[in-house]
Design an enzyme around this catalytic site. Structure first.
Site, PDB file in Angstrom:
ATOM      1  N   ASP A 126       0.764  -1.254   0.000  1.00  0.00           N
ATOM      2  CA  ASP A 126       0.000   0.000   0.000  1.00  0.00           C
ATOM      3  C   ASP A 126       0.799   1.311   0.000  1.00  0.00           C
ATOM      4  O   ASP A 126       1.657   1.513   0.861  1.00  0.00           O
ATOM      5  CB  ASP A 126      -0.858   0.116   1.261  1.00  0.00           C
ATOM      6  N   GLN A 134       4.055   0.864   2.344  1.00  0.00           N
ATOM      7  CA  GLN A 134       4.343  -0.321   3.133  1.00  0.00           C
ATOM      8  C   GLN A 134       5.589  -0.977   2.552  1.00  0.00           C
ATOM      9  O   GLN A 134       5.611  -1.342   1.365  1.00  0.00           O
ATOM     10  CB  GLN A 134       3.146  -1.283   3.070  1.00  0.00           C
ATOM     11  N   ARG A 170      -7.696  -1.301  11.346  1.00  0.00           N
ATOM     12  CA  ARG A 170      -6.436  -0.774  10.811  1.00  0.00           C
ATOM     13  C   ARG A 170      -6.623   0.329   9.779  1.00  0.00           C
ATOM     14  O   ARG A 170      -7.721   0.638   9.358  1.00  0.00           O
ATOM     15  CB  ARG A 170      -5.587  -1.900  10.223  1.00  0.00           C
ATOM     16  N   GLU A 184     -10.289  -2.747   4.136  1.00  0.00           N
ATOM     17  CA  GLU A 184      -9.012  -2.142   4.509  1.00  0.00           C
ATOM     18  C   GLU A 184      -8.913  -0.754   3.879  1.00  0.00           C
ATOM     19  O   GLU A 184      -9.700  -0.390   3.007  1.00  0.00           O
ATOM     20  CB  GLU A 184      -7.843  -2.985   3.982  1.00  0.00           C
TER      21      GLU A 184
HETATM   22  C1  FRU Z   1      -3.718  -3.707   2.709  1.00  0.00           C
HETATM   23  C2  FRU Z   1      -3.091  -4.083   4.036  1.00  0.00           C
HETATM   24  C3  FRU Z   1      -3.504  -3.086   5.092  1.00  0.00           C
HETATM   25  C4  FRU Z   1      -2.373  -3.176   6.076  1.00  0.00           C
HETATM   26  C5  FRU Z   1      -1.194  -3.399   5.178  1.00  0.00           C
HETATM   27  C6  FRU Z   1      -0.133  -4.262   5.781  1.00  0.00           C
HETATM   28  O1  FRU Z   1      -3.041  -4.163   1.610  1.00  0.00           O
HETATM   29  O2  FRU Z   1      -3.450  -5.386   4.384  1.00  0.00           O
HETATM   30  O3  FRU Z   1      -4.762  -3.338   5.646  1.00  0.00           O
HETATM   31  O4  FRU Z   1      -2.230  -2.018   6.825  1.00  0.00           O
HETATM   32  O5  FRU Z   1      -1.678  -4.010   4.006  1.00  0.00           O
HETATM   33  O6  FRU Z   1       1.000  -4.286   5.003  1.00  0.00           O
END
Ligand code: FRU
Length: 612
Positions: free
Chosen positions: A153, A169, A269, A323
């Site tokens: 993400d 991420q 989250r 998410e």
């Molecule tokens: C979405 C997700 C989010 C989380 C992140 C973890 O792709 O699953 O919900 O914060 O990736 O890397």
């Protein structure tokens, strides 16, 4: 020593094996403590310790000791039989200190002698340089990618003083999901991205999952009017929300000492917040992942949060988890109306399998979101992109000129970890501008246009055809071949007299992407089943279909090709499709044909794109 003494000594040595130190040549001292445990001391000078990685291995736990104290723990897939690539551990912050790594492996060796043979020990080295040269043929030329390592993400994006900040991420220690941190890149033109050091890394509360940033212009949190506030999910056994702030434009962050600021008993989250200037408070949307709902909180200072409402239970596509939410208001094109958009990324459960970005249109009163209903009184399911590779899409905070600029992760959880790249994994989509329009069905939908900055990508006009008619016979044009074939293709299709218009992108290896405009169905499809390498996952070969939202049998297409991705923006962004492709060689031809009558192609232009 007589024979008996010699024998005894050998027996004692056999019982109490004193592990000899192995001095590997490249600035590391390797000391095998047991079958699965090795101590590595950094003994040489250099900027990086390079870890040899073998992707098929399980993670080794690496405890980094600085002057004998635990500094941090990371997970690395240390090589057993072969080295796929290296990842660097930056030694610069520890200059003048003693650095050692207490490593627990999972290599399945039965004796220390065997464990010593593992490729990682022979190849681990201290080096002044780390090679990030862009050699992989599928690495995009003008999309954002990490310099190396895994990315999912995009998150935490904000705009300040002419600079677009993008966090993501990130695993700095390998090209698979692990050690989640916030990588950081910036751009002044949304085309060229500069890479910065990792901005947030795992803490005692867990890994750093997705979140958001915003400027605290009213100094609500007490860190100053120029502070950048960040909220992210700390993810360990539980998921909690943590506050961070930055006084250097997001380069480094301090952590709020009383974290976490929000705790719940179930998975929650990806906090996404904005300042509500009417109510003079922060609004936060949080994904209550397994409940398939988005929670709305408010706060005066980012520290004390009050739960106000929830939205989503039983609505839209439910999927596996909800998410990465986002919530913003936009004008509806051609009217005085303004509407709110609630973005709910979900995985799996997308229209073509796996991950996708769903959204709801409605109203928001500062506490509660209410979705619009269609003419049957139902809340319709809407998708922001009709490809397979568009996920975790969220917008920049504080963007200039009321722009709602978004970016998405150009992959799908179904196969993101298996795509045929190595030193890096995953790119982001092109940045896009979200708008709202009323479609022929009377509903309001979100459009996505390439950000205006992207016209600067254009290099030479490689082809220009003002008007041409196509029939059953294929009409074929050359695509640019420089820079690995990266290009932008634009044309309008008038299909009033046709039933089906086919477009193909192909190379001389027989690999092709087949796009088809079905005039009566008002759809555009994209078939990548023969597009190149497709066998790394059974979920990759696919056909995706977008509604074209027109009634006059005309579409305009703007297509961006960047080595391993194709993004199609239709009718000024009313429909969008993002798909990955991995052709052995770049596509070199565009062919067009029409079934059921003549189709007219207008304003066909192909631009080559500069290598950035
Ligand atoms: C979405 C997700 C989010 C989380 C992140 C973890 O792709 O699953 O919900 O914060 O990736 O890397």
């Amino acid at each position: 020593m007589n024979g008996i003494t010699k024998g005894l000594t050998a027996m004692i040595m056999g019982l109490f094996v004193v592990t000899p130190k192995v001095f590997a040549s490249d600035g590391v001292e390797v000391n095998h403590l047991g079958v699965n445990n090795t101590l590595v001391r950094v003994s040489g000078e250099g900027r990086y310790l390079l870890f040899p990685v073998q992707e098929s291995n399980d993670d080794a736990r690496v405890n980094i000791l600085v002057d004998g104290e635990l500094d941090k723990s990371i997970n690395v897939k240390l090589a057993k039989s072969k080295v796929d690539y290296y990842v660097p551990f930056d030694l610069a912050p520890y200059k003048g200190h003693k650095v050692a790594m207490n490593i627990t492996t999972t290599q399945g060796r039965s004796t220390v002698r065997e464990a010593k043979d593992d490729a990682c020990w022979k190849n681990m080295k201290v080096s002044d340089t780390f090679d990030i040269s862009n050699r992989e043929k599928f690495r995009p030329a003008y999309h954002h990618t990490p310099l190396y390592g895994w990315m999912n993400d995009p998150n935490g994006m904000f705009y300040k003083d002419g600079v677009w900040h993008l966090y993501y991420q990130y695993n700095p220690y390998g090209s698979k999901w692990q050690n989640l941190s916030w990588g950081h890149s910036t751009s002044v033109d949304l085309i060229k991205w500069e890479s910065h050091p990792v901005a947030l890394e795992p803490t005692g509360l867990g890994m750093v999952f997705s979140g958001s940033c915003a400027l605290d212009t009213n100094n609500t949190a007490g860190y100053g009017e120029d502070a950048v506030l960040g909220l992210y999910t700390s993810a360990d056994v539980s998921q909690t929300q943590s506050l961070a702030w930055s006084k250097d434009n997001g380069e480094t962050f301090e952590l709020y000492p009383a974290n976490p600021v929000i705790t719940l008993e179930t998975e929650a989250r990806d906090p996404n917040m904005f300042w509500d200037n009417d109510a003079k408070q922060w609004v936060l949307v949080l994904a209550h992942a397994l409940e398939h709902e988005m929670l709305v909180f408010t706060s005066p200072d980012m520290k004390e949060w009050t739960l106000q409402s929830s939205f989503g239970k039983g609505l839209g596509a439910q999927g596996g988890v909800w998410e990465c939410p986002d919530l913003f208001q936009l004008p509806v094109e051609g009217s005085d109306e303004k509407k709110w958009v609630l973005v709910c990324n979900l995985n799996p459960g997308g229209p073509f399998g796996g991950s996708a970005t769903q959204y709801f249109i409605g109203d928001f009163d500062g506490k509660t979101f209410e979705a619009d209903v269609d003419s049957d009184g139902n809340i319709p399911t809407k998708w922001m992109d009709f490809g397979k590779d568009h996920y975790a899409t969220v917008s920049w905070s504080d963007a200039p000129g009321n722009r709602r600029t978004v970016i998405g992760w150009m992959s799908n959880w179904q196969y993101a970890a298996e795509v045929p790249t190595m030193q890096y994994r995953s790119a982001n989509t092109l940045p896009r501008e979200i708008g709202l329009f009323k479609a022929p069905d009377g509903q309001i939908y979100a459009s996505s246009q390439p950000s205006p900055e992207l016209t600067a990508l254009r290099d030479n006009l490689a082809l220009k055809v003002r008007k041409t008619n196509v029939n059953k016979k294929w009409r074929t044009y050359d695509l640019p071949t420089n820079n690995g074939g990266i290009c932008e293709i634009l044309f309008d299709v008038d299909a009033k007299k046709s039933r089906i218009v086919d477009f193909e992108l192909k190379n001389n290896n027989g690999e092709k992407v087949v796009m088809q405009y079905d005039v009566a169905a008002h759809t555009l499809s994209f078939d990548r089943r023969e597009s190149g390498i497709v066998d790394f996952s059974q979920d990759f070969p696919a056909v995706t279909i977008a509604p074209t939202f027109e009634t006059d049998n005309k579409i305009s297409l703007r297509i961006f090709i960047d080595r391993s991705s194709i993004e199609i923006f239709g009718n000024d962004g009313d429909f969008v499709m993002t798909n990955l492709v991995f052709p052995a060689k770049p596509y070199t031809k565009l062919s067009i044909s029409s079934v059921g009558g003549t189709a007219r192609i207008n304003n066909l232009r192909i631009f080559s794109i500069k290598e950035f």
